[in-house]
Design an enzyme around this catalytic site. Structure first.
Site, PDB file in Angstrom:
ATOM      1  N   CYS A  45     -42.288  -2.539  28.269  1.00  0.00           N
ATOM      2  CA  CYS A  45     -42.728  -3.600  27.354  1.00  0.00           C
ATOM      3  C   CYS A  45     -43.114  -3.003  25.994  1.00  0.00           C
ATOM      4  O   CYS A  45     -42.257  -2.575  25.243  1.00  0.00           O
ATOM      5  CB  CYS A  45     -43.867  -4.399  27.995  1.00  0.00           C
ATOM      6  N   HIS A 102     -41.548  -6.036  33.155  1.00  0.00           N
ATOM      7  CA  HIS A 102     -42.536  -5.245  33.893  1.00  0.00           C
ATOM      8  C   HIS A 102     -42.053  -4.977  35.318  1.00  0.00           C
ATOM      9  O   HIS A 102     -42.203  -5.826  36.201  1.00  0.00           O
ATOM     10  CB  HIS A 102     -43.879  -5.976  33.926  1.00  0.00           C
ATOM     11  N   GLU A 131     -43.427  -3.084  37.435  1.00  0.00           N
ATOM     12  CA  GLU A 131     -44.576  -2.822  38.305  1.00  0.00           C
ATOM     13  C   GLU A 131     -45.166  -4.076  38.921  1.00  0.00           C
ATOM     14  O   GLU A 131     -46.023  -3.997  39.821  1.00  0.00           O
ATOM     15  CB  GLU A 131     -45.663  -2.069  37.522  1.00  0.00           C
TER      16      GLU A 131
END
Length: 520
Positions: free
Chosen positions: A84, A175, A177
């Site tokens: 990001c 993202h 994660e």
């Protein structure tokens, strides 16, 4: 031992990166963006987190660490992953244009995989469309020299992923994660492989490391500990006790804001002192409606009581708390750049001049890791797998002013909700379930008479770490939904028929984000 350095630029998800990496057996550390380069120069790879800033603003300090990492990459080919804002920083360094997005993206969206790369090996097929989570206002507008676009947004044609294979630099606008991103953990795993990381970090090694840290910090001095019977404080107390034994003094404070008949789960070989301060807490909350003020009052009172109890024990220097990383993240203490969502009892509301030093052995662990730790040191499943309960207790589940009558009403509702959930064999399928007493009353009919009672909201969510959550049930399985619908109808009926003062029950279906799990 292999290790990854995560540079935190203020993303609310930074700790999830660490959770994913550690869960894959690789040690990692999180560093603020103003970290000295000498501290991080020996790591196997670097992950640059997201953040709320714009690269077009003044970010000289942020740019410094990025420049130093990229120069190290130029000399050694140490791999870099930018996520990001991390992608935008890398592109900005290489002279690409980053601008405010025509249409900002927050939440689930789709990207299309355009080319193969080691970073997406066995993750996604070329030409496939993949669900990911985006959370950005700016986006990369031009491609840096030497980079190739691997994926783009399906709707907005966002430059979603670029790579420089020769330099081993990988960037994602989304993202990986966060769980809404399909197979994001595999992408992170591929990065660890590219960085030649050995998968040799374990919870057992963490336990031994923390025990040594506690011994070194505390020395021969006494520690006073807040224990509530919850997962975090119980595991923290057990770990600390293994490190320093009888130097630990545990205290259970009845704030008057606990669940009905809540008692401390037995912690073997750890003596516990019980202190009833319910009248003190309730009196100080009288007339208070703002949730942040509630938390700060409870936090201040909690520490005040501990200081009083510490004086009775004598010569106490340390206060142990069961703070975990999701508490720290939501309170904005993980990085100077992180926006505060809400303060937490364990990290907010503390007096500026506290007479006790803090010991927080779980500060960098997530809830699922805390449970693994508890299992490793021999705590019972009853302690380990109970649902989370907030430090301020029912005060943050009573919207508006707290008083004894409202606490008693909510205690009754909560007991019915949880017990009925267990009867339906749903409790262990849910991360956290609780009831909220709303500050409104509605008209109802019971028998032949009119009622005017409180509205109670029920909440149940699924999660693994508390950073993101979905309302339960989140799967479209007809039988699953039918069972839960039957449960909701039944428990709602039991509540309104058995709890005086409540005549309406609603169910909260909001995910996190955009909401938090707790209402306050």
């Amino acid at each position: 031992m292999s290790a990854i350095a995560i540079i935190d630029f203020g993303s609310q998800f930074t700790q999830l990166i660490a959770r994913q990496v550690r869960g894959m057996g690789v040690y990692c550390e999180i560093f603020p963006s103003n970290i000295s380069f000498e501290t991080i120069s020996k790591f196997n790879g670097f992950i640059l987190s997201g953040g709320p800033q714009s690269v077009n603003d003044d970010c000289s300090e942020t740019s410094r660490v990025v420049h130093e990492i990229i120069k190290l990459n130029e000399a050694t080919s140490v791999p870099i992953l930018g996520i990001c804002y991390g992608q935008q920083l890398i592109c900005h360094y290489f002279g690409a244009k980053v601008k405010e997005s025509f249409k900002q993206e927050f939440g689930r969206t789709k990207i299309k995989i355009l080319k193969e790369s080691p970073i997406v090996k066995d993750t996604w097929d070329v030409n496939s469309e993949v669900d990911v989570l985006m959370n950005h206002a700016d986006s990369v507008d031009t491609i840096p020299q030497g980079f190739t676009v691997i994926a783009s947004g399906v709707i907005n044609q966002t430059i979603a992923m670029i790579v420089n294979e020769q330099r081993k630099i990988y960037c994602t606008q989304f993202h990986p994660e966060v769980k809404p991103t399909t197979n994001g953990s595999k992408l992170l795993s591929n990065f660890l492989d590219i960085a030649n990381c050995k998968r040799d970090w374990t919870m057992k090694s963490f336990i031994e490391e923390q025990k040594e840290k506690i011994k070194n910090v505390v020395g021969e001095k006494k520690v006073i500990a807040a224990v509530s019977g919850g997962v975090d404080s119980s595991v923290a107390a057990a770990l600390t006790h293994k490190a320093i034994g009888k130097q630990l003094n545990c205290i259970f404070i009845d704030t008057g804001l606990l669940r009905k008949n809540q008692t401390i789960a037995m912690l073997k070989e750890i003596p516990i002192n019980y202190v009833d301060k319910s009248n003190l807490f309730l009196s100080r909350l009288k007339g208070i409606t703002d949730p942040e003020e509630k938390r700060k009052i409870i936090g201040n009172t909690f520490i005040e009581v501990f200081e009083e109890e510490a004086k009775k024990i004598g010569d106490v220097d340390f206060l142990m708390q069961g703070t975990i990383y999701s508490d720290v993240v939501e309170s904005g203490h993980a990085s100077d750049n992180t926006s505060t969502i809400k303060s937490h009892h364990n990290v907010g509301g503390l007096p500026e001049k506290m007479n006790l030093k803090l010991v927080e052995p779980l500060r960098y662990l997530f809830k699922d890791e805390v449970r693994l730790l508890g299992k490793e040191i021999g705590l019972s499943d009853e302690i380990i797998f109970q649902h989370p309960f907030p430090g301020p207790g029912l005060a943050v589940r009573i919207i508006s002013e707290v008083d004894k009558e409202k606490v008693q009403i909510l205690q009754e509702v909560d007991e019915i909700y949880i017990n009925t959930m267990k009867n339906y064999d749903l409790y262990d399928k849910i991360w956290q379930a609780f009831a909220v007493l709303l500050p409104i009353k509605t008209v109802g009919v019971m028998g032949d008479g009119r009622t005017y009672g409180y509205v109670c909201a029920l909440r149940a969510v699924t999660s693994s770490d508390g950073m993101t959550a979905d309302a339960f049930p989140f799967e479209d399985k007809d039988q699953h939904l039918l069972v839960f619908w039957d449960f909701l109808r039944n428990v709602g009926s039991i509540i309104v028929n058995n709890v005086p003062g409540v005549n309406r029950v609603v169910y909260d279906i909001t995910s996190k984000p955009p909401a938090t799990i707790e209402w306050e």
